[in-house]
Scaffold this motif. Sequence first.
Motif, PDB file in Angstrom:
ATOM      1  N   LEU A  28       0.818  -1.203   0.000  1.00  0.00           N
ATOM      2  CA  LEU A  28       0.000   0.000   0.000  1.00  0.00           C
ATOM      3  C   LEU A  28       0.857   1.261   0.000  1.00  0.00           C
ATOM      4  O   LEU A  28       1.953   1.270   0.558  1.00  0.00           O
ATOM      5  N   THR A  29       0.322   2.287  -0.587  1.00  0.00           N
ATOM      6  CA  THR A  29       0.942   3.610  -0.537  1.00  0.00           C
ATOM      7  C   THR A  29      -0.110   4.612  -0.104  1.00  0.00           C
ATOM      8  O   THR A  29      -1.313   4.392  -0.305  1.00  0.00           O
ATOM      9  N   SER A  30       0.323   5.699   0.494  1.00  0.00           N
ATOM     10  CA  SER A  30      -0.636   6.724   0.897  1.00  0.00           C
ATOM     11  C   SER A  30      -1.278   7.336  -0.339  1.00  0.00           C
ATOM     12  O   SER A  30      -0.663   7.436  -1.404  1.00  0.00           O
ATOM     13  N   MET A  31      -2.533   7.729  -0.184  1.00  0.00           N
ATOM     14  CA  MET A  31      -3.272   8.232  -1.348  1.00  0.00           C
ATOM     15  C   MET A  31      -4.301   9.268  -0.926  1.00  0.00           C
ATOM     16  O   MET A  31      -4.674   9.358   0.245  1.00  0.00           O
ATOM     17  N   ILE A  32      -4.748  10.044  -1.890  1.00  0.00           N
ATOM     18  CA  ILE A  32      -5.850  10.992  -1.696  1.00  0.00           C
ATOM     19  C   ILE A  32      -6.952  10.605  -2.669  1.00  0.00           C
ATOM     20  O   ILE A  32      -6.707  10.457  -3.871  1.00  0.00           O
ATOM     21  N   LEU A  33      -8.148  10.409  -2.133  1.00  0.00           N
ATOM     22  CA  LEU A  33      -9.314  10.099  -2.947  1.00  0.00           C
ATOM     23  C   LEU A  33     -10.191  11.346  -2.986  1.00  0.00           C
ATOM     24  O   LEU A  33     -10.556  11.867  -1.934  1.00  0.00           O
ATOM     25  N   TYR A  34     -10.500  11.829  -4.170  1.00  0.00           N
ATOM     26  CA  TYR A  34     -11.349  13.020  -4.218  1.00  0.00           C
ATOM     27  C   TYR A  34     -12.475  12.856  -5.224  1.00  0.00           C
ATOM     28  O   TYR A  34     -12.345  12.162  -6.232  1.00  0.00           O
ATOM     29  N   GLY A  35     -13.597  13.478  -4.889  1.00  0.00           N
ATOM     30  CA  GLY A  35     -14.783  13.396  -5.731  1.00  0.00           C
ATOM     31  C   GLY A  35     -15.988  13.825  -4.934  1.00  0.00           C
ATOM     32  O   GLY A  35     -15.889  14.169  -3.758  1.00  0.00           O
ATOM     33  N   PRO A  36     -17.180  13.792  -5.544  1.00  0.00           N
ATOM     34  CA  PRO A  36     -18.399  14.235  -4.868  1.00  0.00           C
ATOM     35  C   PRO A  36     -18.718  13.379  -3.640  1.00  0.00           C
ATOM     36  O   PRO A  36     -18.162  12.295  -3.470  1.00  0.00           O
ATOM     37  N   PRO A  37     -19.636  13.840  -2.775  1.00  0.00           N
ATOM     38  CA  PRO A  37     -20.005  13.064  -1.585  1.00  0.00           C
ATOM     39  C   PRO A  37     -20.730  11.777  -1.957  1.00  0.00           C
ATOM     40  O   PRO A  37     -21.392  11.691  -2.990  1.00  0.00           O
ATOM     41  N   GLY A  38     -20.597  10.764  -1.069  1.00  0.00           N
ATOM     42  CA  GLY A  38     -21.407   9.558  -1.167  1.00  0.00           C
ATOM     43  C   GLY A  38     -21.076   8.622  -2.301  1.00  0.00           C
ATOM     44  O   GLY A  38     -21.924   7.848  -2.749  1.00  0.00           O
ATOM     45  N   ILE A  39     -19.828   8.640  -2.799  1.00  0.00           N
ATOM     46  CA  ILE A  39     -19.497   7.812  -3.956  1.00  0.00           C
ATOM     47  C   ILE A  39     -18.472   6.721  -3.634  1.00  0.00           C
ATOM     48  O   ILE A  39     -18.054   5.996  -4.531  1.00  0.00           O
ATOM     49  N   THR A  80       1.558  -1.421  10.826  1.00  0.00           N
ATOM     50  CA  THR A  80       0.923  -0.444   9.940  1.00  0.00           C
ATOM     51  C   THR A  80      -0.538  -0.201  10.303  1.00  0.00           C
ATOM     52  O   THR A  80      -1.296  -1.125  10.578  1.00  0.00           O
ATOM     53  N   VAL A  81      -0.920   1.083  10.269  1.00  0.00           N
ATOM     54  CA  VAL A  81      -2.309   1.482  10.463  1.00  0.00           C
ATOM     55  C   VAL A  81      -2.768   2.236   9.215  1.00  0.00           C
ATOM     56  O   VAL A  81      -2.071   3.120   8.726  1.00  0.00           O
ATOM     57  N   VAL A  82      -3.944   1.839   8.711  1.00  0.00           N
ATOM     58  CA  VAL A  82      -4.555   2.588   7.617  1.00  0.00           C
ATOM     59  C   VAL A  82      -5.410   3.692   8.236  1.00  0.00           C
ATOM     60  O   VAL A  82      -6.350   3.416   8.979  1.00  0.00           O
ATOM     61  N   LEU A  83      -5.047   4.931   7.963  1.00  0.00           N
ATOM     62  CA  LEU A  83      -5.754   6.072   8.535  1.00  0.00           C
ATOM     63  C   LEU A  83      -6.547   6.787   7.455  1.00  0.00           C
ATOM     64  O   LEU A  83      -5.967   7.337   6.511  1.00  0.00           O
ATOM     65  N   LEU A  84      -7.867   6.757   7.579  1.00  0.00           N
ATOM     66  CA  LEU A  84      -8.701   7.564   6.703  1.00  0.00           C
ATOM     67  C   LEU A  84      -8.844   8.937   7.343  1.00  0.00           C
ATOM     68  O   LEU A  84      -9.363   9.078   8.450  1.00  0.00           O
ATOM     69  N   LYS A  92       4.654   3.727   8.566  1.00  0.00           N
ATOM     70  CA  LYS A  92       3.885   3.224   9.705  1.00  0.00           C
ATOM     71  C   LYS A  92       2.405   3.554   9.550  1.00  0.00           C
ATOM     72  O   LYS A  92       1.536   2.807   9.987  1.00  0.00           O
ATOM     73  N   ILE A  93       2.126   4.716   8.971  1.00  0.00           N
ATOM     74  CA  ILE A  93       0.752   5.111   8.697  1.00  0.00           C
ATOM     75  C   ILE A  93       0.553   5.179   7.190  1.00  0.00           C
ATOM     76  O   ILE A  93       1.322   5.833   6.487  1.00  0.00           O
ATOM     77  N   VAL A  94      -0.429   4.432   6.704  1.00  0.00           N
ATOM     78  CA  VAL A  94      -0.854   4.571   5.317  1.00  0.00           C
ATOM     79  C   VAL A  94      -2.036   5.538   5.326  1.00  0.00           C
ATOM     80  O   VAL A  94      -3.118   5.217   5.820  1.00  0.00           O
ATOM     81  N   LEU A  95      -1.807   6.723   4.825  1.00  0.00           N
ATOM     82  CA  LEU A  95      -2.824   7.766   4.850  1.00  0.00           C
ATOM     83  C   LEU A  95      -3.722   7.652   3.628  1.00  0.00           C
ATOM     84  O   LEU A  95      -3.248   7.572   2.494  1.00  0.00           O
ATOM     85  N   ILE A  96      -5.025   7.633   3.878  1.00  0.00           N
ATOM     86  CA  ILE A  96      -5.989   7.741   2.792  1.00  0.00           C
ATOM     87  C   ILE A  96      -6.790   9.006   3.060  1.00  0.00           C
ATOM     88  O   ILE A  96      -7.645   9.042   3.944  1.00  0.00           O
ATOM     89  N   GLY A  97      -6.451  10.055   2.358  1.00  0.00           N
ATOM     90  CA  GLY A  97      -7.145  11.322   2.531  1.00  0.00           C
ATOM     91  C   GLY A  97      -8.387  11.353   1.659  1.00  0.00           C
ATOM     92  O   GLY A  97      -8.367  10.891   0.527  1.00  0.00           O
ATOM     93  N   ALA A  98      -9.470  11.872   2.193  1.00  0.00           N
ATOM     94  CA  ALA A  98     -10.719  11.992   1.443  1.00  0.00           C
ATOM     95  C   ALA A  98     -11.121  13.453   1.376  1.00  0.00           C
ATOM     96  O   ALA A  98     -11.066  14.171   2.372  1.00  0.00           O
TER      97      ALA A  98
END
Length: 421
Positions: free
Chosen positions: A31-42, A84-88, A111-117
């Motif tokens: 896993l790699t840290s990532m940013i997910l972007y888009g409209p709400p509720g998808i 490792t912790v997956v942090l949303l 240590k932290i896999v960041l998933i930014g929303a």
Amino acid sequence: MRPKTIDEIVGQQHLVGQNKIIYRMVKAKRLTSMILYGPPGIGKTSIASAIAGSTEFAFRQLNAAIDGKKELKIVAEEAKMSGTVVLLLDEIHRLDKTKQDFLLPMLESGKIVLIGATTENPYISISPAIRSRTEIFELHSLDPKDISQALNRALSDTKNGLKKYNVSLTEDARKLLITRSNGDLRNALNGLELAVLSSSSSDDESGKTVIDVPIIEESIQKHNISADKNGDSHYNLLSAFQKSIRGSDTDAALHYLARLILSGDLISIIRRLTVIVFEDIGLANPQAWVHTMAAIEAAEKVGFPEARIPLSNAVIELCLSPKSNASLTAIDSAINDIQNNQTGDIPNHIKDAHYNGAEKLGNGVGYLYPHDFDNDFVAQAYLPDKLSDAKYFHPKGNGKFETALKNQYQKLKELQRKGRH
């Protein structure tokens, strides 16, 4: 109903479908840290949860706007102790510098896999320090088939869904629910849940409770397509609106105008129409300027909902009008020369001569007053010597007025040229 594994995710198959990028990362447990972007509720939160579930990593969820450094420290300590912790991190665009500086070393160590929303464009709203350490993935509104699939799951799931309520969703009610959700699965599921929980009586011979159109209409709000007037989706909508008019697609322009009207953002519509009429219609049809300004004035006076009528008139005329951006390119070309130090001295004969001593400096000497000549014109130099051959205006001749301007411009340029030689 949130998916537990990557295979259960509805939609976003360009990212989580077989052999797509997130799917491959999960299967390889790299896993790699990532940013997910888009409209709400998808599916931003769902993807983060499913990634954690598929990889068996600990999963924690925080909100950058609400949770502080203290909560981040707790997640960091857990990561140090258990792996490792997956942090949303929801609303990651609101991450302040203090929390950002704390997170960066944890991202570097893995240590932290960041998933930014976020619902906002990360290339605009998120700091370069975070962007450089993450992959950026855009999510899209779900299509009707995806929404329908999720509704089927909810209606057939006994443990987490609504099967125990023994309901039947009519086909017309399903279509309305999907339409009203506008690609927002959370909105669709919330509406379905409210419809089921508020309808407990059996309506047909099988003993099932029938969920029909009137029930769905009461249970799901009309989706505000562009409620966030500062959000990325709203600027995309304005961009699509202008480009549809520029491209002379009347129906597309009216579609986007309707969405803007439903958002209630009269100010943005007016600003954009004012730009369009001069940038895209320009000299090809000056009457459009008059008509558009009149429509704007009427819209401002009456407000919504009546404002939609003059706005529609203006948009239709602008779409069907001849187009020209010659005046825009002309001024931009002149500005570009100046920004690149292409200026030169103003010729002495057109410098200000209205003060004592100006003549001693040569100012105004030799100036020819055009109104003293036939047709109120005389050839003389106006540009600096180093720019004497500069030509910024390139009329296109789209429409009668611009054609006339083009002919006149070319005639005067030729007279100027002959007068200088």
